[in-house]
Scaffold this motif. Structure first.
Motif, short mmCIF file in Angstrom:
data_model
loop_
_atom_site.label_atom_id
_atom_site.label_comp_id
_atom_site.label_asym_id
_atom_site.label_seq_id
_atom_site.Cartn_x
_atom_site.Cartn_y
_atom_site.Cartn_z
N PHE A 79 -5.14 74.47 36.23
CA PHE A 79 -4.78 73.04 36.23
C PHE A 79 -4.61 72.61 34.77
O PHE A 79 -5.20 71.63 34.32
N SER A 84 -5.19 66.17 44.91
CA SER A 84 -3.84 66.62 44.58
C SER A 84 -3.06 66.84 45.87
O SER A 84 -3.51 67.54 46.77
N ASP A 108 0.84 77.03 42.05
CA ASP A 108 -0.26 76.30 42.65
C ASP A 108 -1.53 77.12 42.34
O ASP A 108 -1.60 78.31 42.69
N CYS A 109 -2.51 76.53 41.68
CA CYS A 109 -3.70 77.28 41.25
C CYS A 109 -4.46 77.86 42.45
O CYS A 109 -5.06 78.93 42.34
N ASP A 126 -10.46 72.57 35.35
CA ASP A 126 -10.53 71.10 35.24
C ASP A 126 -9.51 70.50 36.22
O ASP A 126 -8.46 70.01 35.82
N ASP A 165 -0.27 75.94 35.79
CA ASP A 165 -0.10 74.56 36.27
C ASP A 165 1.10 74.56 37.20
O ASP A 165 2.03 75.35 37.04
C1 LIG Z 1 -6.59 66.55 35.35
S1 LIG Z 1 -5.11 67.32 34.81
C2 LIG Z 1 -5.81 68.66 33.99
C3 LIG Z 1 -6.06 68.34 32.57
C4 LIG Z 1 -6.20 69.54 31.67
N1 LIG Z 1 -7.25 70.43 32.10
C5 LIG Z 1 -6.44 69.09 30.25
O1 LIG Z 1 -7.58 68.73 29.92
O2 LIG Z 1 -5.47 68.98 29.48
C6 LIG Z 1 -4.50 67.99 36.27
C7 LIG Z 1 -3.30 68.96 36.14
O3 LIG Z 1 -3.33 69.72 37.33
C8 LIG Z 1 -2.02 69.97 37.77
N2 LIG Z 1 -2.15 70.27 39.19
C9 LIG Z 1 -2.50 69.44 40.19
N3 LIG Z 1 -2.63 70.13 41.34
C10 LIG Z 1 -2.35 71.43 41.05
C11 LIG Z 1 -2.33 72.65 41.80
N4 LIG Z 1 -2.64 72.68 43.07
N5 LIG Z 1 -2.03 73.78 41.17
C12 LIG Z 1 -1.71 73.79 39.85
N6 LIG Z 1 -1.72 72.69 39.09
C13 LIG Z 1 -2.04 71.52 39.67
C14 LIG Z 1 -1.22 68.77 37.39
O4 LIG Z 1 0.15 69.12 37.26
C15 LIG Z 1 -1.90 68.38 36.08
O5 LIG Z 1 -1.21 68.96 34.99
#
Ligand SMILES: C[S@@+](CC[C@H](N)C(=O)[O-])C[C@H]1O[C@@H](n2cnc3c(N)ncnc32)[C@H](O)[C@@H]1O
Length: 328
Positions: A174, A251, A225-226, A246, A196
Protein backbone atom coordinates in the motif's frame (compact mmCIF):
# COMPACT_ATOMS: atom_id res chain seq x y z
CA UNK A 1 22.15 18.55 -3.44
CA UNK A 2 20.63 21.21 -1.23
CA UNK A 3 20.72 20.32 2.44
CA UNK A 4 19.94 23.40 4.46
CA UNK A 5 16.30 23.81 4.84
CA UNK A 6 13.51 26.03 5.85
CA UNK A 7 15.58 29.20 5.51
CA UNK A 8 13.23 30.06 2.64
CA UNK A 9 10.42 30.55 5.13
CA UNK A 10 11.09 33.76 6.98
CA UNK A 11 8.79 35.26 9.54
CA UNK A 12 8.12 38.85 8.55
CA UNK A 13 7.44 41.70 10.90
CA UNK A 14 4.76 40.70 13.39
CA UNK A 15 3.53 44.31 13.30
CA UNK A 16 2.00 43.44 9.96
CA UNK A 17 -0.51 41.21 11.69
CA UNK A 18 -3.82 42.71 12.64
CA UNK A 19 -3.96 42.95 16.43
CA UNK A 20 -6.81 40.52 16.83
CA UNK A 21 -5.41 37.89 14.49
CA UNK A 22 -5.58 34.95 16.91
CA UNK A 23 -4.74 32.57 14.10
CA UNK A 24 -1.82 34.73 12.93
CA UNK A 25 -0.38 34.87 16.44
CA UNK A 26 -0.71 31.13 16.79
CA UNK A 27 1.00 30.55 13.43
CA UNK A 28 3.87 32.85 14.36
CA UNK A 29 4.32 31.06 17.69
CA UNK A 30 4.24 27.58 16.16
CA UNK A 31 6.63 28.59 13.41
CA UNK A 32 9.14 30.02 15.89
CA UNK A 33 8.85 26.80 17.87
CA UNK A 34 9.30 24.53 14.83
CA UNK A 35 11.90 26.34 12.77
CA UNK A 36 15.00 24.94 14.51
CA UNK A 37 13.51 21.48 14.61
CA UNK A 38 12.68 21.60 10.85
CA UNK A 39 16.24 22.58 10.12
CA UNK A 40 17.68 19.69 12.09
CA UNK A 41 15.16 17.33 10.49
CA UNK A 42 16.42 18.54 7.10
CA UNK A 43 12.94 19.18 5.86
CA UNK A 44 11.05 21.94 4.15
CA UNK A 45 7.71 20.13 4.53
CA UNK A 46 5.99 20.30 7.90
CA UNK A 47 2.73 21.02 9.69
CA UNK A 48 2.62 24.49 11.12
CA UNK A 49 -0.92 24.44 12.53
CA UNK A 50 -2.91 21.36 13.61
CA UNK A 51 -6.45 22.42 14.53
CA UNK A 52 -4.97 24.29 17.51
CA UNK A 53 -7.88 26.75 17.80
CA UNK A 54 -11.41 25.23 17.68
CA UNK A 55 -12.83 28.16 15.66
CA UNK A 56 -10.25 27.42 12.97
CA UNK A 57 -10.66 23.71 12.17
CA UNK A 58 -7.69 23.69 9.81
CA UNK A 59 -4.47 21.82 9.24
CA UNK A 60 -1.89 24.10 7.63
CA UNK A 61 1.13 22.42 6.09
CA UNK A 62 4.15 24.18 4.64
CA UNK A 63 5.67 22.63 1.51
CA UNK A 64 8.74 24.44 0.20
CA UNK A 65 7.29 27.91 -0.20
CA UNK A 66 3.63 26.88 -0.51
CA UNK A 67 0.90 26.32 2.05
CA UNK A 68 -1.57 23.43 1.84
CA UNK A 69 -4.62 24.07 4.01
CA UNK A 70 -7.15 21.39 4.89
CA UNK A 71 -10.51 22.48 6.25
CA UNK A 72 -12.12 19.95 8.63
CA UNK A 73 -15.68 20.54 9.67
CA UNK A 74 -18.58 18.28 10.57
CA UNK A 75 -20.58 20.28 8.04
CA UNK A 76 -18.08 19.45 5.32
CA UNK A 77 -19.70 16.01 5.17
CA UNK A 78 -22.90 17.65 4.00
CA UNK A 79 -21.14 19.63 1.29
CA UNK A 80 -20.44 22.75 3.39
CA UNK A 81 -18.10 25.23 1.72
CA UNK A 82 -15.23 26.88 3.57
CA UNK A 83 -16.62 30.09 5.15
CA UNK A 84 -15.24 33.00 3.05
CA UNK A 85 -14.25 34.96 6.23
CA UNK A 86 -12.11 32.03 7.32
CA UNK A 87 -10.38 31.88 3.92
CA UNK A 88 -9.75 35.63 3.96
CA UNK A 89 -8.48 35.73 7.57
CA UNK A 90 -6.22 32.71 7.11
CA UNK A 91 -4.77 33.93 3.85
CA UNK A 92 -4.19 37.41 5.31
CA UNK A 93 -2.36 35.94 8.30
CA UNK A 94 -0.17 33.67 6.15
CA UNK A 95 0.60 36.36 3.61
CA UNK A 96 1.49 39.02 6.15
CA UNK A 97 3.55 36.61 8.25
CA UNK A 98 5.46 34.86 5.50
CA UNK A 99 5.17 37.17 2.50
CA UNK A 100 3.83 34.52 0.12
CA UNK A 101 1.41 35.14 -2.74
CA UNK A 102 -2.24 34.06 -2.74
CA UNK A 103 -1.32 31.67 -5.57
CA UNK A 104 0.95 29.80 -3.15
CA UNK A 105 -1.94 28.90 -0.85
CA UNK A 106 -3.97 25.76 -1.66
CA UNK A 107 -7.23 24.79 0.03
CA UNK A 108 -8.82 21.35 0.45
CA UNK A 109 -12.01 20.30 2.22
CA UNK A 110 -11.58 17.17 4.36
CA UNK A 111 -14.66 15.25 5.29
CA UNK A 112 -14.45 14.43 8.99
CA UNK A 113 -16.57 11.31 8.85
CA UNK A 114 -15.41 10.10 5.48
CA UNK A 115 -15.28 6.31 5.82
CA UNK A 116 -13.72 5.54 2.46
CA UNK A 117 -10.37 7.17 1.87
CA UNK A 118 -10.23 9.20 -1.29
CA UNK A 119 -7.55 8.97 -3.88
CA UNK A 120 -9.42 10.33 -6.92
CA UNK A 121 -8.19 13.18 -9.00
CA UNK A 122 -9.64 16.60 -8.17
CA UNK A 123 -7.92 18.45 -11.03
CA UNK A 124 -5.43 17.77 -13.80
CA UNK A 125 -2.90 20.56 -13.60
CA UNK A 126 0.20 18.38 -13.10
CA UNK A 127 2.00 20.96 -10.99
CA UNK A 128 4.78 19.01 -9.32
CA UNK A 129 7.62 20.39 -7.22
CA UNK A 130 9.93 18.76 -4.70
CA UNK A 131 10.56 18.93 -0.96
CA UNK A 132 13.34 17.57 1.25
CA UNK A 133 13.08 15.18 4.13
CA UNK A 134 16.12 13.87 5.97
CA UNK A 135 18.17 14.42 2.83
CA UNK A 136 15.85 12.69 0.33
CA UNK A 137 13.61 14.52 -2.12
CA UNK A 138 9.95 13.88 -2.86
CA UNK A 139 7.57 15.11 -5.53
CA UNK A 140 4.57 17.03 -4.25
CA UNK A 141 1.37 17.98 -6.03
CA UNK A 142 -0.97 20.39 -4.24
CA UNK A 143 -3.54 20.78 -7.00
CA UNK A 144 -4.62 17.45 -8.43
CA UNK A 145 -5.40 15.22 -5.43
CA UNK A 146 -6.65 15.59 -1.88
CA UNK A 147 -3.36 14.10 -0.64
CA UNK A 148 -0.07 15.72 -1.56
CA UNK A 149 2.30 12.83 -2.33
CA UNK A 150 3.91 12.73 1.13
CA UNK A 151 2.10 11.90 4.37
CA UNK A 152 3.87 14.17 6.84
CA UNK A 153 2.63 12.28 9.93
CA UNK A 154 4.82 9.33 8.88
CA UNK A 155 8.07 11.30 8.68
CA UNK A 156 9.44 9.63 11.85
CA UNK A 157 8.02 6.24 10.84
CA UNK A 158 9.96 6.53 7.57
CA UNK A 159 13.14 7.14 9.58
CA UNK A 160 12.35 4.14 11.76
CA UNK A 161 11.91 1.97 8.64
CA UNK A 162 15.13 3.36 7.15
CA UNK A 163 17.03 2.57 10.36
CA UNK A 164 15.92 -1.08 10.05
CA UNK A 165 16.53 -1.41 6.30
CA UNK A 166 20.33 -1.56 5.89
CA UNK A 167 21.43 -4.78 4.13
CA UNK A 168 17.88 -6.14 4.17
CA UNK A 169 15.13 -7.08 1.70
CA UNK A 170 12.22 -4.68 2.04
CA UNK A 171 8.59 -5.04 0.99
CA UNK A 172 6.47 -1.87 1.04
CA UNK A 173 2.73 -2.59 0.72
CA UNK A 174 0.00 0.00 0.00
CA UNK A 175 3.03 2.10 -0.79
CA UNK A 176 1.38 5.25 -2.24
CA UNK A 177 4.29 7.31 -3.71
CA UNK A 178 7.00 5.02 -2.31
CA UNK A 179 8.49 7.45 0.21
CA UNK A 180 9.16 4.67 2.74
CA UNK A 181 11.03 2.71 0.07
CA UNK A 182 13.12 5.69 -1.05
CA UNK A 183 14.34 6.20 2.54
CA UNK A 184 15.01 2.45 2.94
CA UNK A 185 16.96 2.40 -0.34
CA UNK A 186 18.95 5.46 0.78
CA UNK A 187 19.83 3.59 4.00
CA UNK A 188 21.24 0.61 2.10
CA UNK A 189 18.35 -1.83 1.64
CA UNK A 190 19.68 -4.71 -0.49
CA UNK A 191 16.53 -4.85 -2.56
CA UNK A 192 12.95 -3.70 -2.33
CA UNK A 193 9.50 -4.42 -3.71
CA UNK A 194 6.96 -1.59 -3.67
CA UNK A 195 3.31 -2.44 -4.33
CA UNK A 196 0.32 -0.17 -4.90
CA UNK A 197 -2.76 -0.72 -7.02
CA UNK A 198 -2.71 2.73 -8.60
CA UNK A 199 -0.75 3.44 -11.79
CA UNK A 200 -0.54 7.09 -10.79
CA UNK A 201 1.22 6.19 -7.55
CA UNK A 202 3.54 3.53 -8.98
CA UNK A 203 4.63 6.10 -11.61
CA UNK A 204 5.06 8.69 -8.85
CA UNK A 205 7.21 6.19 -6.89
CA UNK A 206 9.41 5.67 -9.94
CA UNK A 207 9.75 9.44 -10.34
CA UNK A 208 10.72 9.76 -6.65
CA UNK A 209 13.49 7.18 -7.20
CA UNK A 210 14.69 9.06 -10.29
CA UNK A 211 14.58 12.39 -8.44
CA UNK A 212 16.94 10.92 -5.85
CA UNK A 213 19.19 9.54 -8.59
CA UNK A 214 18.61 6.01 -7.33
CA UNK A 215 19.20 2.97 -9.48
CA UNK A 216 15.97 1.03 -9.93
CA UNK A 217 17.75 -2.26 -10.70
CA UNK A 218 17.28 -3.71 -7.23
CA UNK A 219 14.05 -1.88 -6.56
CA UNK A 220 10.95 -3.35 -8.10
CA UNK A 221 7.77 -1.29 -8.35
CA UNK A 222 4.60 -3.31 -8.90
CA UNK A 223 1.07 -2.16 -9.68
CA UNK A 224 -1.15 -4.75 -8.03
CA UNK A 225 -3.78 -5.34 -5.42
CA UNK A 226 -1.70 -6.03 -2.27
CA UNK A 227 -4.12 -8.66 -1.05
CA UNK A 228 -3.75 -10.56 -4.31
CA UNK A 229 0.03 -9.92 -4.37
CA UNK A 230 0.43 -11.45 -0.90
CA UNK A 231 -1.50 -14.59 -1.80
CA UNK A 232 0.56 -15.10 -4.96
CA UNK A 233 3.90 -14.25 -3.33
CA UNK A 234 3.35 -17.02 -0.76
CA UNK A 235 4.04 -19.67 -3.37
CA UNK A 236 7.10 -17.85 -4.74
CA UNK A 237 10.42 -18.38 -2.92
CA UNK A 238 11.19 -14.71 -2.17
CA UNK A 239 11.29 -13.68 1.48
CA UNK A 240 11.62 -10.26 3.09
CA UNK A 241 13.40 -9.04 6.23
CA UNK A 242 11.33 -5.89 6.62
CA UNK A 243 7.70 -5.41 5.57
CA UNK A 244 6.08 -2.00 5.73
CA UNK A 245 2.33 -2.38 5.99
CA UNK A 246 0.32 0.83 6.09
CA UNK A 247 -3.06 0.00 4.56
CA UNK A 248 -5.99 2.37 4.13
CA UNK A 249 -8.84 2.13 6.65
CA UNK A 250 -11.21 0.95 3.94
CA UNK A 251 -10.57 0.24 0.33
CA UNK A 252 -13.01 -0.46 -2.43
CA UNK A 253 -11.93 -0.87 -6.00
CA UNK A 254 -12.96 -2.56 -9.20
CA UNK A 255 -9.58 -4.23 -9.00
CA UNK A 256 -10.50 -5.86 -5.68
CA UNK A 257 -13.03 -8.61 -5.25
CA UNK A 258 -14.41 -7.26 -1.98
CA UNK A 259 -14.10 -4.29 0.31
CA UNK A 260 -11.03 -4.27 2.57
CA UNK A 261 -11.61 -3.13 6.16
CA UNK A 262 -8.45 -2.76 8.27
CA UNK A 263 -10.24 -3.57 11.53
CA UNK A 264 -11.88 -6.72 10.19
CA UNK A 265 -9.03 -7.84 7.94
CA UNK A 266 -5.77 -6.91 9.71
CA UNK A 267 -5.05 -10.34 11.19
CA UNK A 268 -5.48 -12.04 7.83
CA UNK A 269 -3.30 -9.38 6.24
CA UNK A 270 -0.60 -9.75 8.93
CA UNK A 271 -0.70 -13.55 8.63
CA UNK A 272 -0.18 -13.24 4.87
CA UNK A 273 2.81 -10.98 5.60
CA UNK A 274 4.26 -13.42 8.21
CA UNK A 275 4.28 -16.06 5.47
CA UNK A 276 6.70 -13.86 3.48
CA UNK A 277 8.90 -12.90 6.40
CA UNK A 278 12.46 -14.27 6.80
CA UNK A 279 13.20 -15.81 10.26
CA UNK A 280 14.53 -12.59 11.83
CA UNK A 281 12.20 -10.39 9.86
CA UNK A 282 9.87 -7.72 11.18
CA UNK A 283 6.76 -5.85 10.12
CA UNK A 284 6.10 -2.17 10.64
CA UNK A 285 2.32 -2.05 10.76
CA UNK A 286 0.46 1.22 10.92
CA UNK A 287 -3.02 2.58 10.44
CA UNK A 288 -4.71 5.97 10.40
CA UNK A 289 -7.98 4.46 11.57
CA UNK A 290 -8.82 6.37 14.73
CA UNK A 291 -10.94 3.59 16.22
CA UNK A 292 -8.56 0.77 15.38
CA UNK A 293 -7.79 -1.91 17.99
CA UNK A 294 -4.97 -4.36 17.34
CA UNK A 295 -6.20 -7.89 18.00
CA UNK A 296 -3.24 -8.86 20.19
CA UNK A 297 -4.84 -12.14 21.21
CA UNK A 298 -4.84 -13.33 17.63
CA UNK A 299 -1.13 -12.47 17.54
CA UNK A 300 -0.16 -14.56 20.59
CA UNK A 301 3.42 -15.77 20.25
CA UNK A 302 4.48 -12.73 18.23
CA UNK A 303 6.64 -9.97 19.65
CA UNK A 304 4.64 -6.73 19.47
CA UNK A 305 6.06 -3.30 20.21
CA UNK A 306 3.77 -0.28 20.15
CA UNK A 307 5.75 2.56 18.55
CA UNK A 308 2.84 4.98 18.16
CA UNK A 309 4.17 7.65 20.53
CA UNK A 310 7.70 7.23 19.20
CA UNK A 311 6.58 7.80 15.60
CA UNK A 312 4.46 10.91 16.15
CA UNK A 313 6.43 13.83 14.74
CA UNK A 314 6.91 17.05 16.67
CA UNK A 315 4.85 19.13 14.25
CA UNK A 316 1.67 17.07 14.79
CA UNK A 317 -0.49 17.79 17.82
CA UNK A 318 -3.11 15.15 17.02
CA UNK A 319 -1.97 12.06 18.95
CA UNK A 320 -4.54 9.94 17.09
CA UNK A 321 -3.21 10.72 13.63
CA UNK A 322 -1.80 7.19 13.36
CA UNK A 323 -1.10 4.05 15.36
CA UNK A 324 2.00 2.00 14.72
CA UNK A 325 3.62 -1.28 15.83
CA UNK A 326 6.71 -3.33 15.11
CA UNK A 327 5.71 -6.98 14.99
CA UNK A 328 8.21 -9.86 14.87
C1 LIG B 1 -2.86 5.16 3.37
S1 LIG B 1 -2.15 5.21 1.77
C2 LIG B 1 -0.63 4.50 2.15
C3 LIG B 1 0.36 5.53 2.53
C4 LIG B 1 1.79 5.11 2.41
N1 LIG B 1 2.09 3.94 3.19
C5 LIG B 1 2.70 6.25 2.81
O1 LIG B 1 2.89 6.47 4.01
O2 LIG B 1 3.15 7.00 1.93
C6 LIG B 1 -3.00 3.96 0.96
C7 LIG B 1 -2.47 3.54 -0.43
O3 LIG B 1 -2.98 2.24 -0.64
C8 LIG B 1 -3.34 2.08 -1.99
N2 LIG B 1 -4.30 0.97 -1.99
C9 LIG B 1 -5.55 0.95 -1.49
N3 LIG B 1 -6.05 -0.30 -1.57
C10 LIG B 1 -5.10 -1.07 -2.15
C11 LIG B 1 -4.99 -2.45 -2.49
N4 LIG B 1 -5.96 -3.30 -2.25
N5 LIG B 1 -3.86 -2.89 -3.04
C12 LIG B 1 -2.83 -2.05 -3.30
N6 LIG B 1 -2.85 -0.75 -2.99
C13 LIG B 1 -3.97 -0.26 -2.42
C14 LIG B 1 -3.83 3.41 -2.46
O4 LIG B 1 -3.67 3.52 -3.86
C15 LIG B 1 -2.92 4.34 -1.65
O5 LIG B 1 -1.78 4.68 -2.41
Amino acid sequence: MKTAICDDLVLLDLQQLSENSTLGNRLAKRYKHLKKWAKSTVTDAFRIYDRDIPEYPLAIDYYAGRFNIQYFSKGADEGEEIPPEMTALTEDAIRSLFGVEKADIFWKVRKVRSRLEQYEKISGRHNYFSVFEHGQRFLINLTDYLDTGLFLDHRTTRQLAASLAGGRRVLNLFAYTGSFTVHCAAHGADLSTTVDMSNTYTDWTKDNFILNEMDLNNHQIIRDDCIKFLKEAKSAKVRYDLIILDPPTLSRSKKMEEMFDVQKDHIQLLNDCFALLAPDGEIIFSTNSRRFKLDEEALTGRQIKDVTAKTLPQDFRDAKIHKCWIIK
